[in-house]
Design an enzyme around this catalytic site. Structure first.
Site, PDB file in Angstrom:
ATOM      1  N   ASP A 104       2.849  -2.923   1.354  1.00 21.89           N
ATOM      2  CA  ASP A 104       1.508  -3.339   1.955  1.00 21.89           C
ATOM      3  C   ASP A 104       1.048  -2.444   3.121  1.00 21.89           C
ATOM      4  O   ASP A 104       1.849  -1.884   3.918  1.00 21.89           O
ATOM      5  CB  ASP A 104       1.627  -4.736   2.449  1.00 21.89           C
ATOM      6  CG  ASP A 104       0.249  -5.559   2.489  1.00 21.89           C
ATOM      7  OD1 ASP A 104      -0.950  -4.800   1.931  1.00 21.89           O
ATOM      8  OD2 ASP A 104       0.026  -6.653   3.149  1.00 21.89           O
ATOM      9  N   ASN A 123      -4.582  -8.080  -7.921  1.00 27.97           N
ATOM     10  CA  ASN A 123      -5.230  -6.914  -7.634  1.00 27.97           C
ATOM     11  C   ASN A 123      -6.630  -6.512  -8.467  1.00 27.97           C
ATOM     12  O   ASN A 123      -7.376  -5.876  -7.819  1.00 27.97           O
ATOM     13  CB  ASN A 123      -4.518  -5.744  -7.560  1.00 27.97           C
ATOM     14  CG  ASN A 123      -3.342  -5.998  -6.492  1.00 27.97           C
ATOM     15  OD1 ASN A 123      -2.381  -5.412  -6.387  1.00 27.97           O
ATOM     16  ND2 ASN A 123      -3.526  -6.779  -5.468  1.00 27.97           N
TER      17      ASN A 123
HETATM   18  C1  FPP Z   1      -1.270  -2.614  -0.995  1.00 29.15           C
HETATM   19  O1  FPP Z   1      -1.785  -2.178   0.250  1.00 29.15           O
HETATM   20  C2  FPP Z   1      -0.904  -1.550  -1.865  1.00 29.15           C
HETATM   21  C3  FPP Z   1      -1.176  -1.664  -2.884  1.00 29.15           C
HETATM   22  C4  FPP Z   1      -2.163  -2.758  -3.606  1.00 29.15           C
HETATM   23  C5  FPP Z   1      -1.139  -0.520  -3.933  1.00 29.15           C
HETATM   24  C6  FPP Z   1       0.471   0.223  -3.804  1.00 29.15           C
HETATM   25  C7  FPP Z   1       0.321   1.302  -4.437  1.00 29.15           C
HETATM   26  C8  FPP Z   1       1.026   2.541  -3.834  1.00 29.15           C
HETATM   27  C9  FPP Z   1       1.897   2.580  -2.783  1.00 29.15           C
HETATM   28  C10 FPP Z   1       0.378   3.590  -4.615  1.00 29.15           C
HETATM   29  C11 FPP Z   1       1.297   4.466  -5.564  1.00 29.15           C
HETATM   30  C12 FPP Z   1       2.386   3.539  -6.473  1.00 29.15           C
HETATM   31  C13 FPP Z   1       2.761   4.254  -7.471  1.00 29.15           C
HETATM   32  C14 FPP Z   1       3.679   3.294  -8.607  1.00 29.15           C
HETATM   33  C15 FPP Z   1       2.634   5.743  -7.989  1.00 29.15           C
HETATM   34  P1  FPP Z   1      -3.385  -2.677   0.536  1.00 29.15           P
HETATM   35  O2  FPP Z   1      -4.317  -1.805  -0.219  1.00 29.15           O
HETATM   36  O3  FPP Z   1      -3.385  -4.323   0.252  1.00 29.15           O
HETATM   37  O4  FPP Z   1      -3.271  -2.784   2.107  1.00 29.15           O
HETATM   38  P2  FPP Z   1      -4.225  -3.360   3.231  1.00 29.15           P
HETATM   39  O5  FPP Z   1      -3.471  -4.778   3.249  1.00 29.15           O
HETATM   40  O6  FPP Z   1      -4.001  -2.600   4.468  1.00 29.15           O
HETATM   41  O7  FPP Z   1      -5.582  -3.532   2.706  1.00 29.15           O
END
Ligand code: FPP
Length: 235
Positions: free
Chosen positions: A12, A60
């Site tokens: 996250d 998501n």
């Molecule tokens: C949460 O951060 C993250 C995600 C929803 C996506 C996770 C994806 C990756 C780490 C990218 C690559 C993965 C692969 C398998 C190639 P957020 O967007 O919710 O962050 P925030 O809470 O700060 O908004």
């Protein structure tokens, strides 16, 4: 020192990492994908057998179309080419989640990654994509119900026996790490987390490097796991 067999990460904070730097949220996801590659290789170097990561939850899809499209294209790019190092280093990649709602290009890229790494022995990277923990328990229960209909005797069915109905038959999770400062499980691997140790850090996932990972391992090694029992040496 005891090394956890199965570590799981809720990755996250990609969005906030980018916004804090005046960048687009997508830049955070891109950086997060580079971090994931490094952490997966490091985890296997540390002797961890399975690393499960939360890449995209069933919920998501509620995000802006632009962000969802960006993430799906990033997955395609990563699985088709960028994860070559993971494949070459002997890591087997598997996926957990529902196949509905994913477009064919994403599913092809996932298949490609699974096929390319299926004989790898060094460790397993379980990527949870279009994944929900309650959904997994429902899907597993439906598979079990089919077996019961076919005559499976459940008189001596044990909790360990349920694992083979989950998306992947993996060991229980020993250590869960959540980056980004939130203190919740967010519908992640609910069945496998029953006796897991939890480690929460404010560090955003793109900044979660090897030394941050080692801090979590160190914390784990100092925890007293009792599984509902009593540890004689502390009494
Ligand atoms: C949460 O951060 C993250 C995600 C929803 C996506 C996770 C994806 C990756 C780490 C990218 C690559 C993965 C692969 C398998 C190639 P957020 O967007 O919710 O962050 P925030 O809470 O700060 O908004």
């Amino acid at each position: 020192m005891e090394v956890p067999k199965h570590v799981a990460i809720i990755m996250d904070g990609n969005g906030r990492w980018a916004t804090n730097k005046g960048l687009k949220r997508s830049e955070g996801h891109l950086e997060g994908s580079k971090t994931l590659e490094k952490i997966a290789l490091h985890a296997m170097d540390m002797g961890i057998e399975v690393l499960s990561v939360f890449a995209f939850s069933t919920d998501n899809f509620k995000r802006d179309k632009e962000e969802v499209d960006y993430l799906m294209n990033l997955f395609i790019k990563m699985f088709k080419t960028k994860f070559d190092k993971i494949a070459k280093k002997g890591i087997k990649v598997v996926f957990s989640g529902r196949k509905n709602n994913l477009n064919n290009k994403v599913m092809d890229a996932m298949d490609n990654m699974e096929v390319k790494t299926k004989d790898n022995q060094r460790g397993i990277l379980n990527i949870c994509l279009n994944y929900g923990g309650q959904e997994e328990i429902i899907d597993a229960s439906l598979k079990l119900a089919l077996d019961i209909n076919k005559g499976l005797n459940i008189d001596s069915f044990k909790r360990e026996d349920f694992y083979k109905y989950l998306y992947q038959d993996l060991p229980p999770i020993d250590l869960l790490i959540r980056t980004g400062g939130e203190l919740r499980i967010s519908n992640f691997m609910l069945y496998q987390l029953s006796y897991s140790e939890f480690y929460f850090t404010n560090t955003y996932f793109p900044d979660f490097d090897k030394s941050e990972f080692n801090k979590a391992l160190f914390m784990y090694q100092n925890r007293d796991r009792r599984y509902g029992g009593i540890n004689e040496k502390n009494n």
